[in-house]
Design a protein around this motif. Structure first.
Motif, mmCIF file in Angstrom:
data_model
loop_
_atom_site.group_PDB
_atom_site.id
_atom_site.type_symbol
_atom_site.label_atom_id
_atom_site.label_comp_id
_atom_site.label_asym_id
_atom_site.label_seq_id
_atom_site.Cartn_x
_atom_site.Cartn_y
_atom_site.Cartn_z
ATOM 1 N N PRO A 145 46.822 37.766 52.334
ATOM 2 C CA PRO A 145 47.580 38.808 52.716
ATOM 3 C C PRO A 145 47.189 39.347 54.070
ATOM 4 O O PRO A 145 45.990 39.246 54.729
ATOM 5 C CB PRO A 145 46.982 39.845 51.913
ATOM 6 N N ALA A 146 48.041 39.590 54.916
ATOM 7 C CA ALA A 146 47.860 40.087 56.460
ATOM 8 C C ALA A 146 47.053 41.075 56.455
ATOM 9 O O ALA A 146 45.914 41.125 57.189
ATOM 10 C CB ALA A 146 49.239 40.334 56.918
ATOM 11 N N GLY A 147 47.303 42.273 55.890
ATOM 12 C CA GLY A 147 46.616 43.505 56.083
ATOM 13 C C GLY A 147 45.246 43.858 55.080
ATOM 14 O O GLY A 147 44.780 42.573 54.781
ATOM 15 N N ARG A 148 45.274 44.908 54.797
ATOM 16 C CA ARG A 148 44.167 45.386 53.715
ATOM 17 C C ARG A 148 44.498 44.706 52.298
ATOM 18 O O ARG A 148 45.882 44.810 52.037
ATOM 19 C CB ARG A 148 44.065 46.675 53.778
ATOM 20 N N PRO A 149 43.830 44.069 51.743
ATOM 21 C CA PRO A 149 44.224 43.696 50.279
ATOM 22 C C PRO A 149 44.462 44.925 49.496
ATOM 23 O O PRO A 149 44.018 45.885 49.501
ATOM 24 C CB PRO A 149 42.892 43.183 49.620
ATOM 25 N N THR A 150 45.828 44.728 48.553
ATOM 26 C CA THR A 150 45.834 45.591 47.795
ATOM 27 C C THR A 150 45.668 45.162 46.377
ATOM 28 O O THR A 150 45.078 43.933 45.980
ATOM 29 C CB THR A 150 47.545 45.781 47.588
ATOM 30 N N VAL B 135 44.434 41.522 44.678
ATOM 31 C CA VAL B 135 43.279 41.307 43.622
ATOM 32 C C VAL B 135 43.819 40.716 42.182
ATOM 33 O O VAL B 135 43.165 39.958 41.658
ATOM 34 C CB VAL B 135 42.686 42.589 43.329
ATOM 35 N N ALA B 136 44.939 41.122 41.811
ATOM 36 C CA ALA B 136 45.587 40.668 40.336
ATOM 37 C C ALA B 136 45.913 39.096 40.588
ATOM 38 O O ALA B 136 45.589 38.579 39.764
ATOM 39 C CB ALA B 136 46.879 41.461 40.319
ATOM 40 N N GLN B 137 46.359 38.881 41.799
ATOM 41 C CA GLN B 137 46.751 37.367 42.044
ATOM 42 C C GLN B 137 45.445 36.681 42.162
ATOM 43 O O GLN B 137 45.461 35.520 41.352
ATOM 44 C CB GLN B 137 47.597 37.375 43.069
ATOM 45 N N ALA B 138 44.525 37.071 42.886
ATOM 46 C CA ALA B 138 43.305 36.201 42.782
ATOM 47 C C ALA B 138 42.479 36.251 41.491
ATOM 48 O O ALA B 138 41.819 35.238 40.989
ATOM 49 C CB ALA B 138 42.271 36.952 43.908
ATOM 50 N N LEU C 137 39.615 48.951 37.653
ATOM 51 C CA LEU C 137 38.811 49.595 38.880
ATOM 52 C C LEU C 137 38.840 51.012 38.522
ATOM 53 O O LEU C 137 38.064 51.700 39.220
ATOM 54 C CB LEU C 137 39.755 48.989 39.973
ATOM 55 N N GLY C 138 39.781 51.524 37.693
ATOM 56 C CA GLY C 138 39.799 52.914 37.602
ATOM 57 C C GLY C 138 38.973 53.453 36.433
ATOM 58 O O GLY C 138 39.086 54.387 36.127
ATOM 59 N N GLY C 139 38.493 52.209 35.583
ATOM 60 C CA GLY C 139 37.338 52.803 34.856
ATOM 61 C C GLY C 139 38.049 52.816 33.518
ATOM 62 O O GLY C 139 37.506 53.789 32.499
ATOM 63 N N LYS C 140 39.269 52.751 33.316
ATOM 64 C CA LYS C 140 39.950 53.323 32.159
ATOM 65 C C LYS C 140 40.131 52.068 31.397
ATOM 66 O O LYS C 140 41.039 51.959 30.411
ATOM 67 C CB LYS C 140 41.088 53.772 32.415
ATOM 68 N N ALA D 234 37.904 41.654 43.108
ATOM 69 C CA ALA D 234 37.913 43.165 44.334
ATOM 70 C C ALA D 234 37.110 42.813 44.955
ATOM 71 O O ALA D 234 37.097 43.005 46.177
ATOM 72 C CB ALA D 234 37.916 44.148 43.286
ATOM 73 N N GLU D 235 35.646 42.432 44.755
ATOM 74 C CA GLU D 235 34.436 42.519 45.471
ATOM 75 C C GLU D 235 34.691 41.366 46.603
ATOM 76 O O GLU D 235 34.624 41.806 47.693
ATOM 77 C CB GLU D 235 33.351 42.041 44.565
ATOM 78 N N SER D 236 35.201 40.415 46.310
ATOM 79 C CA SER D 236 35.349 38.969 47.153
ATOM 80 C C SER D 236 36.421 39.342 48.173
ATOM 81 O O SER D 236 36.186 38.941 49.426
ATOM 82 C CB SER D 236 35.314 37.894 46.574
#
Lengths: 348, 348
Positions: B18-23, B27-30, B42-45, B62-64
């Motif tokens: 992804p060009a800019g910041r990851p969304t 993360v879902a795709q990865a 990630l929202g802890g729910k 998400a981390e990577s």
DNA sequence: CTGAAAGCGCTTACAG
DNA sequence: CTGAAAGCGCTTACAG
């Protein structure tokens, strides 16, 4: 008979007012136009695209509804918040207040807001959702190392008062070496040769630079001698350190302090030993905080343009955010001669 | 023969990063899951809704990728920013820095950030898009009138150091009357009867309250007398005002100053007249700023818990934002007796 | 246990 | 000159 006006049943309002804050859609409905027209008008991009009459209607509707655009929506759409972060080591110092003012003024002229990031121990927890780290377009860090700022992600950064070699970021510094040289020259001109340096025991570029400049200036002075004691930036710690210097066999005739607070401590050390400032001992500060004028006698010091630091820092950041490469720069300080310096007393 | 590995043409990366910041979508795709699963994890729910293994995979992805959620999107969706505004009259005072620290600490524990709103002249222009007015959930205003805060819209407000009658908002104040009574009692106990009040020429509740409490305390003292001079909160203005009092035929034996800076001016006025503090003249301050300890002799003053003001203010605001009705409260100050007060000198 | 979908309120091409 | 529509990146019912 005319219709009874008073007895009219409390009819439901014609169109239920929107429950929460009005949105641009509410304004559009009130003005009888589409939501996009509202956005155009209120965004100031309507010239030649919306008739002046319509624009007026929209603005009046917005006004009467008390409409304020939702900045979260705006930020999401635009991908920018027009907000920059000012990171400072502490807010409990009038110095950083001044930096903030300078930065905020310049920012405001460009439609940016400035948010102050708190010292570590008060900061938002390490939660990934902690505000406002993500919601910024750029960072100004004052009096910190580059590493301390690295946690803020990839936003453009300008470093203030951190030394000219603060990594790859553009920097704005004070020319503290020049300031210290001016202090030394002032004192030397008065006839001082035996100097004491009350140094700040703080590992920051600015204090390293002050110390080095003083050492060099004294070394270059024929007959010049320098002794040194370090203290935390605290009146009582400084009193102690200055006291050590004053108890030396060859007592310095001038105490050069790394900042004004340290100088207040030096005053106390002198007074505790029955030494008059400036008759028996000259004392200088650095920074020219309000304290310098509250002291008695008033303190000779170097004025550092804190607000201008904020101004220049913000200007540099603005340039950086526009893709430019702002030149690093150093702001001159100014020696302010007051009543704490005088020629040394003759030998007793 | 095995396939040549080295000579492989520089193929385009399998899936363009992804060009800019990851969304969260990246993360879902990865992680090979849906975007909503990412959000849940990630929202802890996710407890009981996503398998632990999947949650792990998501967190690692998400981390990577270095993913950080977009707060604008989050704010828009949630309708809340978890940010409160701290409005202060100036940042160039260590007092408000302390208030900020206290407020920010409490806020952080509840996942809120605190943004400082600048003094008027540095604020964002009147533009309706000026940040960050819209993007807040609540307001803490310190040392201001209710009117000065009314422009911020309908957000919940807590007033600090503005007096108990600051409109309808919950308030947190200092018990400055008690503090001033303690000063008067201390001085009276030392034997003083002729008091001078170096008053702050600032129209704020806290100074009106200080003055009224002092006047009442002196009036209640048999043989007590009080003269008064007002000055801006500035060392030189205070020196002038204190000087007027000291030049009176029946010179006061104690100067009660509305704050520590004013007391520094009183020191100067005394010194200019050859009067020793505290031998010839007792001086008291108020606030216990760092200046109080830098002065010589060190200043008897009233310590105001500035940081606690921020703590209590934020707690009240949190309660208010949750729909409660926090009780208004007043924080006690503490008389700190140092070296600037002593029994009055006998008649010459 | 997981995914498809709606929708928060804007801005901005795009079509008329 | 004006409007319908897409889409920014999330969260959260809802359906499976």
């Amino acid at each position: 008979m005319s219709e009874p006006r008073e007895a009219a049943p409390p009819a439901a309002p014609p169109a239920a007012r929107p429950a929460g804050r009005p949105t641009s859609r509410d304004v559009a409905q009130a003005a009888g136009v589409s939501q996009s027209t509202v956005s155009l008008v209120l965004g100031g991009k309507w010239a030649g695209r919306v008739s002046p009459a319509t624009a007026r209607t929209v603005r009046e509707a917005a006004e009467s509804l008390g409409y304020r655009p939702n900045s979260a929506a705006r930020n999401l759409r635009l991908g920018t918040t027009r907000t920059v972060l000012l990171v400072v080591p502490t807010l409990t110092s009038s110095f950083f207040g001044a930096v903030y003012i300078g930065a905020a003024r310049v920012a405001a002229r460009h439609g940016f807001g400035v948010v102050v990031y708190p010292p570590d121990d008060a900061g938002p927890a390490g939660s990934p959702f902690a505000a406002p780290r993500e919601a910024i377009d750029g960072i100004i860090a004052s009096s910190m190392t580059k590493e301390a700022v690295s946690g803020f992600g990839p936003a453009p950064v300008v470093m203030l008062d951190s030394g000219p070699a603060a990594g790859t970021a553009p920097t704005v510094d004070f020319a503290v070496e020049d300031g210290m040289r001016a202090v030394a020259a002032h004192l030397a001109g008065l006839g001082h040769r035996r100097f004491g340096h009350v140094a700040a025991a703080v590992d920051e570029w600015t204090f390293r630079a002050r110390g080095a400049a003083l050492a060099a200036a004294v070394a270059a002075l024929p007959g010049g001698g320098l002794v040194r004691a370090a203290a935390a930036i605290d009146v009582h710690a400084a009193k102690e350190a200055a006291g050590e210097l004053l108890d030396l066999p060859a007592r310095p005739t001038a105490l050069v302090c790394d900042d004004d607070t340290l100088a207040a401590g030096a005053y106390k050390a002198a007074r505790a030993r029955g030494l008059e400032v400036p008759g028996d001992l000259s004392v200088t500060g650095f920074d020219d905080m309000p304290l310098a004028m509250a002291l008695e006698p008033e303190l000779t010091t170097v004025r550092l343009p804190a607000q201008e630091l904020g101004v220049q820092g913000m200007s540099a950041l603005l340039e950086l955010m526009e893709g430019g490469r702002p030149a690093s720069r150093a702001l001159p300080g100014e020696l302010v001669v007051r009543a704490s310096t005088a020629p040394p007393a003759g030998p007793p």
